[in-house]
Design a protein around this motif. Structure first.
Motif, mmCIF file in Angstrom:
data_model
loop_
_atom_site.group_PDB
_atom_site.id
_atom_site.type_symbol
_atom_site.label_atom_id
_atom_site.label_comp_id
_atom_site.label_asym_id
_atom_site.label_seq_id
_atom_site.Cartn_x
_atom_site.Cartn_y
_atom_site.Cartn_z
ATOM 1 N N LEU A 36 0.808 -1.211 0.000
ATOM 2 C CA LEU A 36 0.000 0.000 0.000
ATOM 3 C C LEU A 36 0.841 1.261 0.000
ATOM 4 C CD1 LEU A 36 -2.827 -0.947 2.510
ATOM 5 C CD2 LEU A 36 -2.907 -0.973 0.024
ATOM 6 N N ASP A 37 2.146 1.130 0.192
ATOM 7 C CA ASP A 37 3.030 2.295 0.236
ATOM 8 C C ASP A 37 3.911 2.278 -0.999
ATOM 9 O OD1 ASP A 37 4.588 4.411 0.799
ATOM 10 O OD2 ASP A 37 5.317 3.715 2.740
ATOM 11 N N ALA A 136 2.277 -19.366 -0.454
ATOM 12 C CA ALA A 136 1.037 -19.130 -1.196
ATOM 13 C C ALA A 136 0.523 -17.713 -1.004
ATOM 14 C CB ALA A 136 -0.030 -20.138 -0.770
ATOM 15 N N VAL A 137 0.822 -17.106 0.150
ATOM 16 C CA VAL A 137 0.355 -15.746 0.419
ATOM 17 C C VAL A 137 1.221 -14.709 -0.271
ATOM 18 C CG1 VAL A 137 0.046 -14.026 2.241
ATOM 19 C CG2 VAL A 137 -0.750 -16.362 2.594
ATOM 20 N N HIS A 138 2.526 -14.916 -0.294
ATOM 21 C CA HIS A 138 3.453 -13.859 -0.701
ATOM 22 C C HIS A 138 4.028 -14.020 -2.096
ATOM 23 C CE1 HIS A 138 3.631 -11.863 3.221
ATOM 24 N NE2 HIS A 138 3.592 -13.066 3.758
ATOM 25 N N GLN A 195 -4.843 -8.680 -2.539
ATOM 26 C CA GLN A 195 -4.792 -7.970 -3.818
ATOM 27 C C GLN A 195 -6.072 -7.182 -4.054
ATOM 28 O OE1 GLN A 195 -3.972 -11.161 -6.556
ATOM 29 N NE2 GLN A 195 -1.751 -10.944 -6.356
ATOM 30 N N LEU A 196 -7.211 -7.738 -3.618
ATOM 31 C CA LEU A 196 -8.458 -6.999 -3.735
ATOM 32 C C LEU A 196 -8.434 -5.737 -2.882
ATOM 33 C CD1 LEU A 196 -11.376 -6.770 -4.723
ATOM 34 C CD2 LEU A 196 -12.063 -8.189 -2.777
ATOM 35 N N ARG A 201 -8.076 0.014 -2.692
ATOM 36 C CA ARG A 201 -7.400 1.217 -2.188
ATOM 37 C C ARG A 201 -6.903 2.084 -3.335
ATOM 38 N NH1 ARG A 201 -2.063 3.656 -2.246
ATOM 39 N NH2 ARG A 201 -1.961 4.983 -0.407
ATOM 40 N N ASP A 202 -6.328 1.448 -4.371
ATOM 41 C CA ASP A 202 -5.869 2.220 -5.526
ATOM 42 C C ASP A 202 -7.046 2.870 -6.248
ATOM 43 O OD1 ASP A 202 -3.279 1.536 -5.000
ATOM 44 O OD2 ASP A 202 -3.238 -0.158 -6.391
ATOM 45 N N ARG A 203 -8.147 2.124 -6.326
ATOM 46 C CA ARG A 203 -9.321 2.695 -6.983
ATOM 47 C C ARG A 203 -9.852 3.892 -6.198
ATOM 48 N NH1 ARG A 203 -13.835 -1.581 -8.273
ATOM 49 N NH2 ARG A 203 -11.951 -2.514 -9.186
#
Length: 424
Positions: A36-37, A136-138, A195-196, A201-203
């Motif tokens: 997010l940064d 699987a997460v990263h 990712q969602l 957040r980007d949207r």
């Protein structure tokens, strides 16, 4: 594992990353904060563990230790495993549990290493599952598919070489395969959820940026409209003040009647200018309706404008060919009024003493035509400074109204302003 990456998502603040990081940093994983940064991601800085990360990492370490201890206890009771091998297994399991603390920094390397270690050590099974979940997460699916596929492929061989003392082979293999697939699926679900969150957040940030740009554009357009209105309104009044004040200055011996008339025009023009200025300033007061302001002029007020100019000493001929000026739309009539007002103001400044002709023609469906013409002045005309902003503003007004405006010197001499405005 349950607390690491499942992370209960909450709505992201629209204000951007600083509020997210400073206000609720403990609530989000450091990896998500890193995503997010954008500045930290571009700089390649390693995200710092938050307080939540420390709690989750310790919980994962504790879970690996508990699973490893249970496997080590079962290993001691397994008659197929020599005691010496059980001790080595426990040592390897302890090292694998300690390696869980590296899962955030090296998820792929740790998962590959745990695949090999878990094959030779029962006590490292919990650490292996945590490493597979973290991968699987990263990491993207291609890495997860390779490592997870190898883990699933090794399950039958593992239980063939090291069978469980209590659970049959045909039960152990399907259970281990299902557990591995479930761990991988859970990790992929968490990654998709993150990712969602990043996408939302980007949207939201893009929407905020677009809203800010629209607000700035609206403010700019409002400022331009107010500037045009202020110029059109005050220029007419101030020109009257300048002309009659100049007459009093250069004709101190003028008859008392003429002096009184000029002083009356100056007083009335100053009063009207103050009224117009109050009206325009009232527009700037957001949220405060101007109930005391005068109505905006329309084409029906053109006669008053011409009469006012004649009282100020101008020679004005009005040719009004519109049958019902009140039927002209308010926006079109106001634009036509401002065009005539600016034309009279310019004629008073640059061609004093000449007779100005104002012609208004038109009908619904054909449009409204406004023409202001003055002949060349006779004799020497005192220089009056001008920036030309009035004609620029009139052109913008006409364009915004869907029409057009032309100005210049006609073949017969003098100056002419001609505008056409749509009249539906």
């Amino acid at each position: 594992m349950s607390g690491d990456d499942a992370g209960r998502a909450s709505p992201l603040p629209v204000g951007g990353t600083p509020a997210l990081v400073t206000g609720r940093r403990w609530f989000f994983p450091s990896a998500l904060l890193h995503e997010l940064d954008p500045d930290a991601a571009r700089a390649g800085r390693r995200p710092r563990r938050t307080a939540r990360d420390w709690v989750v990492d310790f919980s994962c370490f504790l879970l690996a230790v508990v699973v490893g201890a249970a496997a080590a206890d079962a290993l001691v009771d397994n008659p197929h495993v020599p005691p010496g091998l059980a001790v080595v297994d426990q040592v390897i399991g302890a090292l694998a549990c300690a390696a869980v603390w590296l899962r955030r920094r090296r998820p792929l390397g740790l998962a590959v290493a745990m695949t090999a270690v878990s094959f030779v050590s029962d006590s490292a099974g919990g650490a292996g599952l945590i490493a597979l979940f973290t991968l699987a997460v990263h990491r993207p699916f291609r890495y997860v598919a390779w490592v997870g596929g190898i883990n699933v492929a090794l399950v039958p061989l593992y239980y063939w070489v090291r069978p469980d003392a209590d659970i049959p082979y045909l039960v152990s293999v399907p259970f281990a395969v299902v557990l591995t697939v479930a761990i991988v699926g859970w990790g992929m679900f968490v990654r998709a959820k993150r990712q969602l969150m990043v996408s939302l957040r980007d949207r939201a940030r893009r929407a905020e940026t677009e809203a800010r740009l629209r607000a700035e554009q609206a403010q700019r357009l409002a400022r331009e409209a107010i500037a045009r209105e202020m110029h059109d309104v005050l220029a007419h009044r101030l020109t009257l003040l300048s002309v009659h004040a100049g007459a009093l200055e250069f004709r101190p011996d003028a008859p008392p009647a003429q002096t009184a008339r000029a002083a009356g025009v100056i007083r009335e023009s100053a009063h009207e200018a103050l009224q117009d200025l109050r009206e325009i300033i009232g527009v700037l007061r957001a949220g405060e309706p101007d109930d005391t302001g005068r109505p905006q002029p329309t084409l029906a007020a053109l006669d008053t404008l011409v009469a006012e100019s004649r009282e100020a000493g101008m020679k004005v001929a009005l040719d009004q060919r519109v049958e019902d000026p009140a039927a002209v739309p308010a926006s079109v009539g106001r634009t036509a009024y401002r065009i005539a007002q600016e034309g009279l103001t310019n004629a008073r400044k640059h061609a004093p003493g000449t007779e100005v002709t104002v012609t208004v023609t038109g009908a619904p469906g054909t449009g409204l035509t406004v023409r202001v013409h003055n002949p060349p002045p006779v004799g020497e005309v005192p220089h009056v400074p001008g920036s030309g902003q009035g004609l620029i503003g009139l052109t913008e007004r006409a364009t915004l109204a869907g029409g057009r405006l032309e100005h210049g010197h006609p073949p017969g001499g003098g100056f002419e302003v001609r505008a056409w405005l749509p009249w539906q």
